[in-house]
Design an enzyme around this catalytic site. Sequence first.
Site, PDB file in Angstrom:
ATOM      1  N   LYS A   1       0.847  -1.088  -0.127  1.00  9.85           N
ATOM      2  CA  LYS A   1      -0.102   0.055   0.006  1.00  9.85           C
ATOM      3  C   LYS A   1       0.999   1.282   0.032  1.00  9.85           C
ATOM      4  O   LYS A   1       0.580   2.281  -0.660  1.00  9.85           O
ATOM      5  CB  LYS A   1      -0.960   0.003   1.290  1.00  9.85           C
ATOM      6  CG  LYS A   1      -2.156  -0.694   1.108  1.00  9.85           C
ATOM      7  CD  LYS A   1      -3.179  -0.307   2.089  1.00  9.85           C
ATOM      8  CE  LYS A   1      -4.400  -1.293   1.664  1.00  9.85           C
ATOM      9  NZ  LYS A   1      -5.587  -0.981   2.811  1.00  9.85           N
TER      10      LYS A   1
ATOM     11  N   LYS B   1      -4.731 -10.139  -6.982  1.00 12.85           N
ATOM     12  CA  LYS B   1      -5.907 -10.109  -6.125  1.00 12.85           C
ATOM     13  C   LYS B   1      -6.988  -9.195  -6.808  1.00 12.85           C
ATOM     14  O   LYS B   1      -6.782  -7.720  -7.119  1.00 12.85           O
ATOM     15  CB  LYS B   1      -5.764  -9.813  -4.643  1.00 12.85           C
ATOM     16  CG  LYS B   1      -6.518  -9.913  -3.723  1.00 12.85           C
ATOM     17  CD  LYS B   1      -6.430  -9.478  -2.382  1.00 12.85           C
ATOM     18  CE  LYS B   1      -6.315  -7.727  -2.124  1.00 12.85           C
ATOM     19  NZ  LYS B   1      -6.515  -7.410  -0.948  1.00 12.85           N
TER      20      LYS B   1
ATOM     21  N   LYS C   1     -10.789  -3.490  -4.359  1.00 12.66           N
ATOM     22  CA  LYS C   1     -11.683  -2.207  -4.556  1.00 12.66           C
ATOM     23  C   LYS C   1     -10.569  -1.350  -4.908  1.00 12.66           C
ATOM     24  O   LYS C   1     -11.176  -0.190  -5.454  1.00 12.66           O
ATOM     25  CB  LYS C   1     -12.239  -2.035  -3.377  1.00 12.66           C
ATOM     26  CG  LYS C   1     -11.732  -2.179  -2.137  1.00 12.66           C
ATOM     27  CD  LYS C   1     -12.717  -2.140  -0.776  1.00 12.66           C
ATOM     28  CE  LYS C   1     -12.124  -2.607   0.443  1.00 12.66           C
ATOM     29  NZ  LYS C   1     -13.050  -3.298   1.454  1.00 12.66           N
TER      30      LYS C   1
HETATM   31  P1  TYM Z   1     -10.424  -5.564   3.600  1.00 16.92           P
HETATM   32  O1  TYM Z   1     -11.580  -4.654   3.797  1.00 16.92           O
HETATM   33  O2  TYM Z   1      -9.426  -5.204   2.599  1.00 16.92           O
HETATM   34  O3  TYM Z   1     -11.203  -6.910   3.135  1.00 16.92           O
HETATM   35  C1  TYM Z   1     -12.149  -7.583   3.860  1.00 16.92           C
HETATM   36  C2  TYM Z   1     -12.369  -8.816   3.675  1.00 16.92           C
HETATM   37  O4  TYM Z   1     -12.467  -9.378   2.439  1.00 16.92           O
HETATM   38  C3  TYM Z   1     -11.341 -10.454   2.217  1.00 16.92           C
HETATM   39  N1  TYM Z   1     -11.110 -10.116   0.652  1.00 16.92           N
HETATM   40  C4  TYM Z   1     -11.047 -11.080  -0.194  1.00 16.92           C
HETATM   41  N2  TYM Z   1     -11.111 -12.564  -0.020  1.00 16.92           N
HETATM   42  C5  TYM Z   1     -11.133 -13.044  -1.127  1.00 16.92           C
HETATM   43  N3  TYM Z   1     -10.515 -12.647  -2.366  1.00 16.92           N
HETATM   44  C6  TYM Z   1     -10.339 -11.318  -2.375  1.00 16.92           C
HETATM   45  N4  TYM Z   1      -9.877 -10.853  -3.677  1.00 16.92           N
HETATM   46  C7  TYM Z   1     -10.429 -10.451  -1.431  1.00 16.92           C
HETATM   47  N5  TYM Z   1     -10.648  -9.081  -1.183  1.00 16.92           N
HETATM   48  C8  TYM Z   1     -10.623  -8.931   0.047  1.00 16.92           C
HETATM   49  C9  TYM Z   1     -10.281  -9.904   3.044  1.00 16.92           C
HETATM   50  O5  TYM Z   1      -9.039 -10.992   3.282  1.00 16.92           O
HETATM   51  C10 TYM Z   1     -10.908  -9.612   4.325  1.00 16.92           C
HETATM   52  O6  TYM Z   1     -11.305 -10.646   4.869  1.00 16.92           O
HETATM   53  N6  TYM Z   1      -7.488  -5.525   7.532  1.00 16.92           N
HETATM   54  C11 TYM Z   1      -8.847  -5.897   7.058  1.00 16.92           C
HETATM   55  C12 TYM Z   1      -9.934  -5.389   7.762  1.00 16.92           C
HETATM   56  C13 TYM Z   1      -9.924  -5.669   9.271  1.00 16.92           C
HETATM   57  C14 TYM Z   1     -10.133  -6.846   9.878  1.00 16.92           C
HETATM   58  C15 TYM Z   1      -9.870  -6.509  11.415  1.00 16.92           C
HETATM   59  C16 TYM Z   1     -10.285  -8.134   9.620  1.00 16.92           C
HETATM   60  C17 TYM Z   1      -9.539  -4.554  10.195  1.00 16.92           C
HETATM   61  N7  TYM Z   1      -9.701  -5.129  11.319  1.00 16.92           N
HETATM   62  C18 TYM Z   1     -10.213  -7.519  12.201  1.00 16.92           C
HETATM   63  C19 TYM Z   1     -10.526  -9.208  10.309  1.00 16.92           C
HETATM   64  C20 TYM Z   1     -10.406  -8.718  11.692  1.00 16.92           C
HETATM   65  C21 TYM Z   1      -8.812  -5.561   5.626  1.00 16.92           C
HETATM   66  O7  TYM Z   1      -8.331  -4.763   5.122  1.00 16.92           O
HETATM   67  O8  TYM Z   1     -10.046  -6.165   4.863  1.00 16.92           O
END
Ligand code: TYM
Length: 349
Positions: free
Chosen positions: A127, A210, A213
């Site tokens: 990032k 991947k 968004k």
């Molecule tokens: P974020 O917002 O990037 O994504 C949210 C969830 O979606 C999953 N994900 C995917 N799974 C499969 N294929 C993909 N292309 C894909 N893109 C996204 C991510 O693995 C995630 O599960 N750091 C986290 C948010 C967070 C969090 C937490 C998660 C903050 N605190 C505590 C779990 C527990 C994040 O950036 O997710």
Amino acid sequence: MTGAAQSQSSPNAAFNPRVFSGIQPSGGLTLGNYLGAIRRFVDMQESGVQTIYCVVDLHAITVWQEPEALRRQTRELTAGYLAAGLDPEKSILFNQSQVAEHAQLAWIFNCVVRMGWMKRMTQFKDKAGKNAENASLGLFGYPALMAADILLYHATHVPVGEDQKQHLELTRDTAAKFNHDYGVDFFPLTEPVIEGTATRVMSLRDGTKKMSKSDPSDASRINMTDDADTIARKIRKAKTDPDALPSEPGGLEGRAEARNLVNIYAALSDSTIEEVLRDAGGKQFSEFKPMLADLAVTRLAPISEEMGRLMQHPDEIDRVLGRGAERARALAAPILARTYDIVGMVRST
Ligand code: TYM
């Protein structure tokens, strides 16, 4: 959740099973978020274990967000949770900034985690890119806040996609170091739950990246708000190779784009890769893509329609978040208070 996770030999045997997960409101919801996370959030909710799902707005601002867009995206993500089947009576649904304990525990963890751990985080490197000096301090410290999200509830299981694995390892390291430094057994060693055929949904334009968004190309992803025509067009234009589909998974070796479309089909149809290839093996993409587009539209259209309906009632969404935040706070406050005691903070009673 595996049986082993709940057995007596587990380091978490003393903790009641509790699920926590979160998604950033930093853009629209993608098919990757839905298949890799939300759909599995719903399964866990239905399994009867206590489930807590957060819209992590404090994480979102680690990179610049327009205030109005952040507000809209927070409500839209909540609408996505509800439309996909999360029920505010069964799960606690809230946005992170309404429960101040997240930021408070994150500060304690900022003083537990080590700079070296953070520097190894691949997501920070991705990032921040080449301009790491110009990244926010929040982006660097992001995983400590994530550890706080999880450990604030003594969560034992966290459903996430593959890309969050390293952050979950850091959460365990944080819990272990805190417990060790203070000579307590206070925080659980949380288990990541990375399961199913869609733990890593890839870009429609590049099967090695991947689906995200934040990808500048909208054609690379399916958004949960895309209409039927847009979904069909994006799948039709998805990058593929000229060969027919194989009849066995081994035949997808070295064919990242083909594998991705088959994975998506399997996840959307609740079947295995083997089952999909048993039916689709030998078909050309000109035949398989319309099948996938039909399936995607059938599965996603009801969710995007419901999201649209819910978005016309932002007050109701805000009420769900407010009520969820109250319930979350009731769980979080005693755990934070106990943490402060362990650390040696004086508080008047
Ligand atoms: P974020 O917002 O990037 O994504 C949210 C969830 O979606 C999953 N994900 C995917 N799974 C499969 N294929 C993909 N292309 C894909 N893109 C996204 C991510 O693995 C995630 O599960 N750091 C986290 C948010 C967070 C969090 C937490 C998660 C903050 N605190 C505590 C779990 C527990 C994040 O950036 O997710």
